[in-house]
Structure formats: C-alpha cells, structure tokens
Design an enzyme around this catalytic site. Structure first.
Site, mmCIF file in Angstrom:
data_model
loop_
_atom_site.group_PDB
_atom_site.id
_atom_site.type_symbol
_atom_site.label_atom_id
_atom_site.label_comp_id
_atom_site.label_asym_id
_atom_site.label_seq_id
_atom_site.Cartn_x
_atom_site.Cartn_y
_atom_site.Cartn_z
ATOM 1 N N GLY A 367 0.822 -1.198 0.000
ATOM 2 C CA GLY A 367 0.000 0.000 0.000
ATOM 3 C C GLY A 367 0.856 1.248 0.000
ATOM 4 O O GLY A 367 2.085 1.196 0.127
ATOM 5 N N GLY A 369 1.080 5.421 1.483
ATOM 6 C CA GLY A 369 0.616 6.375 2.470
ATOM 7 C C GLY A 369 1.079 7.764 2.103
ATOM 8 O O GLY A 369 1.750 7.979 1.084
ATOM 9 N N ALA A 370 0.715 8.728 2.938
ATOM 10 C CA ALA A 370 1.074 10.111 2.651
ATOM 11 C C ALA A 370 2.583 10.326 2.668
ATOM 12 O O ALA A 370 3.098 11.213 2.001
ATOM 13 C CB ALA A 370 0.404 11.040 3.664
ATOM 14 N N PHE A 371 3.298 9.501 3.427
ATOM 15 C CA PHE A 371 4.730 9.732 3.590
ATOM 16 C C PHE A 371 5.587 8.588 3.056
ATOM 17 O O PHE A 371 6.786 8.578 3.292
ATOM 18 C CB PHE A 371 5.057 9.976 5.069
ATOM 19 C CG PHE A 371 4.412 11.194 5.630
ATOM 20 C CD1 PHE A 371 4.943 12.444 5.405
ATOM 21 C CD2 PHE A 371 3.253 11.100 6.367
ATOM 22 C CE1 PHE A 371 4.352 13.580 5.921
ATOM 23 C CE2 PHE A 371 2.654 12.227 6.891
ATOM 24 C CZ PHE A 371 3.196 13.466 6.668
ATOM 25 N N GLY A 372 5.003 7.618 2.398
ATOM 26 C CA GLY A 372 5.837 6.552 1.869
ATOM 27 C C GLY A 372 5.049 5.354 1.399
ATOM 28 O O GLY A 372 3.817 5.374 1.344
ATOM 29 N N VAL A 374 4.625 0.957 1.544
ATOM 30 C CA VAL A 374 4.802 -0.204 2.414
ATOM 31 C C VAL A 374 4.999 -1.443 1.541
ATOM 32 O O VAL A 374 4.218 -1.689 0.614
ATOM 33 C CB VAL A 374 3.591 -0.399 3.349
ATOM 34 C CG1 VAL A 374 3.814 -1.599 4.267
ATOM 35 C CG2 VAL A 374 3.348 0.856 4.176
ATOM 36 N N LYS A 389 8.029 -0.183 5.861
ATOM 37 C CA LYS A 389 7.557 1.135 5.433
ATOM 38 C C LYS A 389 8.755 1.964 5.004
ATOM 39 O O LYS A 389 9.664 2.228 5.794
ATOM 40 C CB LYS A 389 6.810 1.820 6.578
ATOM 41 C CG LYS A 389 6.220 3.162 6.202
ATOM 42 C CD LYS A 389 5.417 3.729 7.363
ATOM 43 C CE LYS A 389 4.783 5.064 7.014
ATOM 44 N NZ LYS A 389 4.017 5.613 8.143
ATOM 45 N N ASP A 484 -4.842 10.433 13.224
ATOM 46 C CA ASP A 484 -5.152 9.934 11.880
ATOM 47 C C ASP A 484 -5.847 8.580 11.952
ATOM 48 O O ASP A 484 -5.456 7.625 11.267
ATOM 49 C CB ASP A 484 -3.879 9.848 11.044
ATOM 50 C CG ASP A 484 -4.167 9.812 9.539
ATOM 51 O OD1 ASP A 484 -5.293 10.164 9.142
ATOM 52 O OD2 ASP A 484 -3.273 9.436 8.762
#
Length: 689
Positions: A367, A369-372, A374, A389, A484
C-alpha cells in the site's frame, strides 16, 4: 642471605593482594541451583515475599485468603540473582525448574486470575491486582521486563486469552507468544489438586518445554513446546520467582515446593601459570644430596629468588589484569543490555531489508501512504514475514519517520501494530512492522469480491480499537493523540483482530495539559469540526475519528458517498442520525450482513458511533467510557434525536472552497488505494458566522 630478603618482602604484600582478589572473584560466583522441598520460617531467610504473599503451614500463599471476593496481588522472589550469561564464552545457560502448586477457592463460583513462574532482571517484581497476574502495572503495561510461564485460570479478552484454563509463554507482555490447554492432558488448574510443573529450557536447541502432572512422575510429552531463543532476555544475572493476582474473586494460589538449576556453561577461571610455585599441579621431586659450601648455597638461593621474584610479579599482574578486564566486560554487558531494553526494536541492515523485499520490487507493494510506501518482506533465514515502510525522501518524510519511531517503539498493546525494527542507511528511512495477513480494514470492508465481514468480527474490531485508544489516551505515561484514525490505518491480523498503525502524525502530550494549536493534519472525513477550526488535537478529536470508523464498520458505507440515485454526496453521520430521529436507526446496518447480527448490539454500536461523532466535543464520551459500553459494563449512550449544530465565531483556517478543492485532489490519489477522503464542508456541516 640478608641481601635477598628485601625483594621477597616487597613482593609478598602484592602476592597476597592478588591471591585475595582472585579468591574474591571465585567467591562471587552464585550458586547455580537451589531446592525448597517445603517452606518453613527458615525459608524466609532465602526468599523475599512481596505484596499480599505470606507463609503458612509449609506453603507460600500468593494472594489473600479471604471469604469475600477481593482484588489481590503477591510475589515470592529468590533474592540472589543467578548467572545466566557468561560474556567470556558468550554462552547462555540452559535451565530446569520443578515446582508444585495448587489453585483453589472457598467459593466454587469465584475464580480468577492465575499465577506465573517468572525470570526478571528486577528483584522487586510486583504488578497490579486484577487480570495482570501480579506481573505488570495496570497503568504501565510495558514497564516490567520478564519471561513468564502463566498458569491462567480466566479468559481475559484484553490480552487475547484463548479460553479459561491455559498455559502460556509471556515475554515482557501478558499477550502470550504461545498457549496450550491443560485439559488436553487431563489437568484442571483450579480444582484444588496439587499440580507439579516442570519447565526446561535448552539453549543449544533454542526450545522451551512445559510439563504438567498430578504425580511426581514427569510426563513423556510436554504440554507446551515453544521454539524460541531466550538468550536476548537472559543477560548475566536474573531473579526468579512466582506471582499471582485476583480480580474480584476468592481464588487462592499456593506454592508447595520448588527446585531450580542452571547448566550448559562453566564460568571461566584464571589460567594457571607454569612458573607459579603455588600451583598444586607442579610436582616437586626431592633433590639428590650433594655436599656444597655455604657461599654456593647462598648464591643458588639468591639466583632462585631473583628469578622467582619477577615471575611472581608477572603472575600477579596477569591475575589482577584478568580480574579487572572481566569485571569491566560484565559492566559493559549490563550497559548493553540496558540499552537493548531502552531501544526495544532492533536495527536492520539495508541489505537485509532490500533482499527480503526483492529490491523493493513493485510486486511486493502492500500500500501507499502520505509519507511513503509499504512493502512485504520475507526473511528466508527465519521463515518470517514483515511489512517494511519506506519513507519518502523529504523533510516531511523524515519528521514522520522520527515521530513514528520515537512514539510507537515505547508502546505495547495487543491491538497495536508491533514495531520490529528500523533502518537508517544509504539515505533510506525504513520501519519494519509485523505483517498483517488480512490487510487494512477499508480494503476488507469494501471489497465486493469477497464475503462481508461477519458480525462477530465487526464487534471485535470495535472493542479492540476502543481498548487500544483507551491505552493511548489514559494508560500511557504520556498521552498519545493519534490524529489519523481511519479504516485504512486499522490493520487486521490472521484472525481479523484489529491493529492500529501509522503513528506518523501522532503526538505525545502530558496528561491534564492543554493542547497547543498545530497545523491541521489527518484525513478529511475523519476530522472533528473543532480541530479544523482551531487546529488543536485532543483525545476528543481521536474520539470523533473513532466514531466515524465505527459507523463505517456497522453500516458498510464510507464517510462520504455519492448517492447512486441522484449522484448527491451523502454524509454518513447525517444519514445515520436521520434514521435515528425517525426511530429506525437499525435500518443503517450493513445490508450485506443479511440480518445476521444481534439487533440490540447493533443498535448500541450505532448509538456509540453517533455519540462519538457528536459535533459538540463536550458531549463525546471518553474512550474508556466507550469501552465500558461496548463490553456491557456501562449503559448505552443517550443520543439526542436531532443532530446538534455548531456555530464558530472565527473563520476557518482555510476557505471552504479551498478545502473542497484540496480534498478533491486527495480523493483522486486515494481512490487508487481504496481510501476515499471526504470533503470537510460536507462532513462537518458547520455554520460560520
């Protein structure tokens, strides 16, 4: 003759000091075994009783002997630590213990919670009463360090207990690594009969075995067999003992006898030196008698002492140096062990993670995410899987990485995604987590190609999330605000148990301190109105996000959806509240469940969701109260028929048009991940003066 005496006189004090130091070094070696066939008043000289523990009639009682239910906790500790690790040979000892215990109650309907045998670097291990087995404190579940075999007599869903009576291996947590049912061998832990237990750890095989019997004969087959390396937890000196607790019961825990021994390594001793005349291995033969003059005798004696003196001096220096270095190495080992306890997660090498993820290949992506991103990693040497991650190479990515590492590394709860380790190498920022086979909640909840989550799973998810948020908000030393909480950050393990993850936006706060304003962060659709207005994240903003997630779980709908009929955006909170105002809230239940749920429990879950998503933060319950309501320890919430409206006198940090525009851009990115973010203007519906 007189000329040879001064060197000898000068050396004798040094030799005496060296031998004394060597003798002291040997005397410091602790005994590797002990035995208590029974417990008497003399035993108290060799045992430490903590809490409610006491001695009676040759037995050690660990919890209060009362006729009315109470909460109690007690421990008995062998006061002298035993040596389990030899830094000179880099060897961890194997050990074996045998003890007889019994669990009974004057009230046959009042049982709980059980006892443990533990090994700990702390000689004052005493936990809270209740379901904590006397091992950990209810407010600091991660403080005490231990290896324990639990003989649990009550199922505690907070720690993932498999059932009533069970035997399990615990390491620094009451969530057992592996458990076994004693009934498989005909053992009832709480029928009052004496049970003999054997616990064997074989360091060469990296295996721990637990045997149980009503007799003194050790069974051929173990009840519990765990393949595990305990050497990281057995650093040099360790204390041993038993602990037990009760939670509103009259259960009694007795230890009747106990023996223990370590084996598998021999502490290294200073080597003997060939020139040391005190060495008993030297054979001295009688000389042949030859007449000689007095001057020749004096010359020979002077020569002998001249040679022996420096030899003695060198031997003494070697002995003193050996003792000094050994003590220094022990100090360094203790420091290293303390550092390991403090840091917890281990450092991975970049090469190891790159190889395990096939060079961070796109086929291993789990998947975004906003910062990286996985990735799934497979470690061939151990056969284990993990999620890696990989943070983006940006200032925000570094900030998020440090926040996540510093916060989640100190947390431990069965409903948290456990951090295994980290890597900062070759310009990469990598975090390694436990792999969750069933992925994120949003993908399971909205996957049309598979069967819908059944009602039991959904209830368990709601309770598990409430439990972990209660821990973060009220039971940690510092309050943790997640900021979050959303379905894509709730992961599901192999049994569909929820694990909260992604602490990149989380913040630590001192309890009872006012929050400070920050830049608003999180995901549209899950943000509380007051957070958008003032930028202040509190535990109540987390409660709002939890309410949205719970409504999603109950209804099977996203926070904001487009109506299939008229293509208008439908707000989940408004839709459920509208049904509630009509007295038909049960109509909001996910139709894919086909009515296979408990109606009253579903009604309660929907009401809890609305109560948490109340626009007025003062009306939202605490997460502890939510947990109590979900487990039937408190009455369901009273929710007004009409949704409260809010009025803010100040302007929003951003114009609503800007937020909607920004949200539309985020929506396009997130639709690829199956995570639709809701526009703030639609979700909050707040009036601005």
């Amino acid at each position: 003759m007189s000329m040879t005496m001064p060197p000898l006189k000068l050396f004798l004090p040094f030799l005496f000091f060296a031998l004394l130091a060597s003798s002291a070094s040997c005397d410091d070696e602790d005994s590797s075994s002990f035995s208590f066939p029974s417990f008497t008043s003399l035993s108290l000289q060799n045992l430490t009783l903590l809490g409610d523990a006491y001695l009676r009639d040759g037995l050690v009682g660990l919890t209060r002997d009362v006729s009315v239910p109470s909460s109690s906790s007690g421990s008995v500790v062998y006061p002298s630590p035993l040596l389990f690790f030899d830094p000179d040979s880099n060897t961890t000892a194997s050990f074996s213990t045998r003890f007889t215990f019994s669990v009974t109650s004057p009230n046959p309907n009042s049982f709980g919670d059980g006892l443990t045998f533990f090994l700990s670097p702390d000689n004052e291990t005493l936990g809270s009463p209740g379901g904590f087995l006397g091992l950990v404190n209810s407010s600091q579940l991660t403080k005490n360090r231990f290896i324990a075999i639990e003989f649990d007599t009550r199922q505690d869903p907070h720690f993932g207990d498999p059932g009533g009576d069970h035997v399990g291996l615990d390491i620094n947590s009451l969530e057992s690594i592996q458990t076994a049912d004693p009934a498989l061998q005909g053992i009832d832990l709480k029928n009052g009969d004496s049970v003999t237990a054997w616990i064997d750890y074989k360091n060469d095989l990296r295996k721990l075995l637990v045997f149980l019997s009503y007799t003194n004969k050790k069974p051929d087959e173990p009840l519990l067999s765990v393949n595990i390396d305990l050497s990281p937890y057995l650093k040099e000196f360790v204390y041993l003992g038993f602990s037990a607790s009760t939670e509103g019961s009259t259960e009694l825990h007795w230890i009747e006898s106990w023996s223990f021994e370590t084996f598998g390594f021999l502490p290294m001793r200073p080597k003997s030196h060939p020139h040391n005349v005190s060495d008993s291995s030297v054979i001295v033969r009688p000389p042949i008698s030859v007449p000689e003059s007095g001057s020749e005798h004096r010359k020979r004696l002077g020569l002998g002492l001249g040679i022996a003196g420096p030899a003695f001096f060198c031997a003494g220096l070697l002995a003193f140096g050996y003792i000094t270095i050994r003590k220094w190495r022990k100090i360094q080992t203790v420091k290293s062990f303390k550092a390991e306890i403090m840091t917890g997660p281990r450092e991975f090498s970049y090469r190891e993670l790159k190889f395990a993820s096939k060079g961070f290949h796109s086929s291993r992506i789990l998947g975004h995410g906003a910062f990286g991103t996985v990735y799934k990693a497979y470690f061939a040497h151990s056969g284990s899987e993990a999620a890696v991650k990989r943070s983006k190479h940006s200032h925000e990515g570094k900030t998020e990485f440090m926040a996540e590492l510093s916060i989640i590394a100190c947390l431990r709860h069965k409903n948290l995604v456990q951090l295994q380790g980290w890597c900062v190498e070759k310009g990469e920022l990598l975090l390694v987590y436990d792999f969750m086979p069933n992925g994120s909640l949003d993908k399971v909840l909205y996957n049309e190609s598979q069967d819908a989550l059944n009602w039991n799973y959904r209830q368990n998810i709601a309770i598990g999330l409430a439990s972990v948020l209660t821990y973060l908000h009220q039971e940690c030393e510092q309050q943790v605000i997640h900021r979050d909480i959303k379905t894509s950050n709730v992961l599901l393990d192999g049994n569909f148990n929820p694990r909260l993850g992604d602490f990149g936006l989380a913040r630590l706060m001192d309890h009872d301190k006012s929050p400070v304003s920050t830049l608003t962060a999180g995901t549209m659709g899950y943000l509380a109105p007051e957070y958008l207005q003032y930028g202040k994240a509190t535990e109540k903003t987390d409660v709002f996000s939890y309410g949205i997630v719970i409504l999603e779980v109950a209804c099977g709908r996203r926070p904001i959806e487009r109506d299939q009929g008229n293509q208008k955006m439908v707000n989940l909170v408004d839709w459920v509240w509208g049904l509630h105002s009509e007295g038909n809230i049960i109509e909001a239940a996910d139709r894919r469940l086909n009515g296979e749920f408990n109606v009253e429990e579903m009604r309660k879950l929907l009401l809890v969701g609305l109560s948490c998503a109340n626009p007025d933060s003062a009306m939202r319950p605490s997460m502890r109260r939510v947990l109590q309501m979900l487990v039937n320890e408190a009455a369901p919430p009273t929710v007004p028929r009409s949704k409260p409206s809010l009025s803010f006198s100040n302007s929003l940090p951003l114009a609503l048009e800007d937020i909607v525009s920004e949200s539309d851009n985020e929506k396009e990115e997130d639709e690829e991940e199956g995570n639709l973010k809701a526009p703030c203007s639609v979700l909050c519906q707040i009036r601005v003066d």
